[in-house]
Scaffold this motif. Sequence first.
Motif, PDB file in Angstrom:
ATOM      1  N   THR A   6     -27.548  43.203  55.423  1.00 49.83           N
ATOM      2  CA  THR A   6     -27.698  42.116  54.460  1.00 49.83           C
ATOM      3  C   THR A   6     -27.437  42.588  53.037  1.00 49.83           C
ATOM      4  O   THR A   6     -26.773  41.893  52.253  1.00 49.83           O
ATOM      5  N   GLU A  63     -31.102  35.357  52.679  1.00 46.22           N
ATOM      6  CA  GLU A  63     -29.894  35.596  53.477  1.00 46.22           C
ATOM      7  C   GLU A  63     -30.239  35.857  54.942  1.00 46.22           C
ATOM      8  O   GLU A  63     -29.607  35.305  55.842  1.00 46.22           O
ATOM      9  N   ILE A  64     -31.248  36.677  55.173  1.00 45.90           N
ATOM     10  CA  ILE A  64     -31.672  36.953  56.551  1.00 45.90           C
ATOM     11  C   ILE A  64     -32.171  35.673  57.214  1.00 45.90           C
ATOM     12  O   ILE A  64     -31.791  35.353  58.346  1.00 45.90           O
TER      13      ILE A  64
END
Length: 110
Positions: free
Chosen positions: A16, A32-33
């Motif tokens: 990431t 984002e994860i």
Amino acid sequence: MKKYQLGEFEEIVLLTVGILDGDAYGVTIKDEIENRLKREVSVGALQVTLRRLEDKGHLKSKPGGTEKNRGGRPKLYFVLTAGGKRALLHTRSTRDELWSALPQLTFKLE
């Protein structure tokens, strides 16, 4: 190669940080994860993992500019180091080797 072995969450965090390419700090990494993997991430677990990866030499942090809405505290940005890149390549290579050794019959559903 033990120094390049990664746990699953460590691998996800390193990937990431690479994806975010210069814009990786706590909130953006967490978002984002969660968005990509549809997986909830605790801030505490993420911070511990970021520090551990930095201690291992896989990440390097640098402070950004101070922000008024953060009480004058700067965001801490993370970037992959050469060691972090090697750890990701080692992990990918290991996984690819295992996948290629898996007999095709293993996936035949009954």
